[in-house]
Design an enzyme around this catalytic site. Structure first.
Site, PDB file in Angstrom:
ATOM      1  N   SER A 192      70.929  11.646  25.540  1.00  0.00           N
ATOM      2  CA  SER A 192      71.983  11.930  26.522  1.00  0.00           C
ATOM      3  C   SER A 192      71.736  11.105  27.770  1.00  0.00           C
ATOM      4  O   SER A 192      70.701  10.464  27.925  1.00  0.00           O
ATOM      5  CB  SER A 192      72.029  13.425  26.829  1.00  0.00           C
ATOM      6  OG  SER A 192      70.763  13.884  27.207  1.00  0.00           O
ATOM      7  N   CYS A 193      72.703  11.144  28.658  1.00  0.00           N
ATOM      8  CA  CYS A 193      72.676  10.391  29.913  1.00  0.00           C
ATOM      9  C   CYS A 193      71.346  10.637  30.620  1.00  0.00           C
ATOM     10  O   CYS A 193      70.934  11.786  30.707  1.00  0.00           O
ATOM     11  CB  CYS A 193      73.834  10.851  30.789  1.00  0.00           C
ATOM     12  SG  CYS A 193      73.904  10.067  32.387  1.00  0.00           S
TER      13      CYS A 193
END
Lengths: 399, 79
Positions: free
Chosen positions: B17-18
């Protein structure tokens, strides 16, 4: 014939409207403006927006249930802290469904560990700073509390340190790559994604029904806050509004879109809070917590490191959990537990509480006018410095 | 057309994820030559917002994206 054409025109308008709201991305600056407005509406309705308080309530509730705490916390169904955070999760979940972005997203083991560590750090930092990036920074600054500035500085330092860790990890622990199991593969002909918008509508309607139920039980204030939380959830999910980016991106990519949005958002919110407090409609010391300066600054640093490692701040972890990211769900659970324990520890000693700092309400020293001018000046400097860095990459750290 | 692109390197960021997809892309691009094409696989919806901006900021050419089962393929031409 004519009626048929009219209804197909209306159908087209509705479809385009749906696409604009739930399929196309909203610009980040719009998220900033809407958050600023919602922040004022929430304060005018009942109280300032917060996230960590709700997570702490859930942690308190858990530890009371397993027998560690003797004192029973306020019921999560009545606590305004809890309801706001529940609303955020609820809103983000329904918004992710409506925009077909919900999926249970597994993460590789290293990422799960980062969720645990990051969530724990955030819980500790929020307990020290009197709130997370929302209650300790965003709402605190709006409430004209000096500790909001202390936490802002701490968040910048913490985000920088967290990013240095991520760079180190890229060089030394390259295992994190690839291939997390995904539950969203369409099996056979049935595609769950096509049903998501309908489920989203049901989830939203359920929220309205619950808020209505609250008002029937004479808890209209709580029900309204649930709707406020849901509005925050939808705005944040649709704009992917991420406070981490406001502090991390200047050092990572140099991108200044989010710092600009945060600055604009805070200016709106500050004006509304100042009006509500100055006019006497709301208590002056609301959200001015005992966190200046040690708690705000050091809590901000600890929180900043945690949010970068976890990949989501207080609000960011909750909305991503609502979108189905397992790593962030774990971060939220660890946040709840660590913030509850650490806050209980701070509260157990008056000396420790005093050590975190004092309540400093800026207008007591600078008047309302002076405070608003100085806070605007600080936010404009933040806006301009981040934008200048976007052009020059002066603060950007290369890998 | 995105379908006809032949990438010089594929970077698998699925499950991350980010900000990891962007950071890994940034690192991989640093080791590539000008004009080469990188394909990034990501299952994080945030990458769709971040990748075009990242490419523009770094001066790379954003060639487009393609939906796959449960993830998206992004194509960038290195500056």
């Amino acid at each position: 014939m004519n009626e048929e054409r009219n209804s197909s025109v209306l159908g087209g308008i509705l479809r385009r409207g749906y696409a604009a709201v739930f399929e196309e991305n909203w610009p980040v600056w719009l998220g900033g403006v809407l958050l600023g407005i919602m922040s004022i509406i929430t304060f005018a309705w009942a109280r300032p927006w917060g996230v960590a308080g709700g997570l702490r309530n859930w942690g308190d509730w858990f530890f009371n249930l397993v027998g560690l705490y003797s004192r029973q916390p306020e019921s999560p169904w009545i606590s305004t802290n809890s309801i706001l955070t529940l609303g955020l999760l609820w809103g983000a979940f329904s918004s992710a469904l409506l925009s077909r972005q919900f999926a249970i997203r597994m993460a590789p083991p290293l990422e799960i560990v980062k969720g645990i560590v990051g969530g724990t750090f955030m819980g500790v930092g929020a307990a020290m700073a009197g709130g997370c990036n929302v209650g300790g920074f965003y709402s605190a600054l709006s409430a004209l509390s000096f500790s909001g500035i202390a936490m802002m500085v701490g968040l910048l330092v913490g985000a920088y340190l967290g990013l240095r860790y991520l760079y180190w990890e890229l060089e030394h622990l390259p295992s994190g790559a690839g291939g997390g199991a995904l539950s969203e593969k369409s099996e056979g002909r049935f595609n769950w994604r096509d049903l998501e918008p309908y489920a989203g509508v049901l989830v939203l309607l359920a929220a309205v029904a619950v808020a209505w139920g609250y008002s029937l039980q004479a808890y209209t204030r709580v029900g309204g806050l649930l709707l406020c939380g849901i509005a925050f959830g939808i705005i944040i999910q649709r704009t992917r509004f991420c406070f981490v980016r406001g502090f991390r991106d200047p050092f990572m990519t140099g991108d200044a879109e989010v710092p600009r949005a945060i600055a604009i958002s805070l200016m709106i919110s500050i004006l509304g809070f100042a009006a509500l407090k100055w006019s006497g409609l709301r208590g002056e010391m609301v959200y001015v917590s005992r966190a200046f300066w040690f708690g705000g600054l050091v809590g901000g640093i600890v929180f900043g490191m945690g949010m970068v490692v976890a990949g989501g701040c207080g609000s960011g972890s909750v909305w991503r959990a609502g979108e189905g990211h397992v790593k962030l769900m774990i971060a939220v659970v660890c946040f709840c537990l660590s913030t509850s324990l650490f806050k209980a520890w701070i509260r157990s000693s008056e000396a420790l509480t005093a050590f975190m700092g004092n309540r400093v309400f800026l207008p007591d020293y600078l008047s309302y006018k002076g405070t608003v001018i100085i806070l605007f000046f600080i936010l404009i400097v933040y806006y301009l410095t981040a934008t200048w860095n976007e052009e020059t990459d002066r603060f950007t750290v290369e890998i | 057309m995105v379908d006809d692109i032949k990438a010089d390197q594929t970077l698998d960021c699925r499950g991350l994820s980010c900000p990891m997809p962007i950071l890994k892309t940034k690192k991989a691009i640093g080791k590539m030559n000008s004009g080469q094409i990188i394909e990034v696989l990501s299952s994080d919806p945030g990458t769709k917002n971040d990748m075009p901006g990242f490419a523009k900021k770094g001066g790379h050419e954003y060639l487009g994206e393609k939906e796959d089962e449960g993830f998206t393929r992004f194509y960038l031409k290195v500056k």
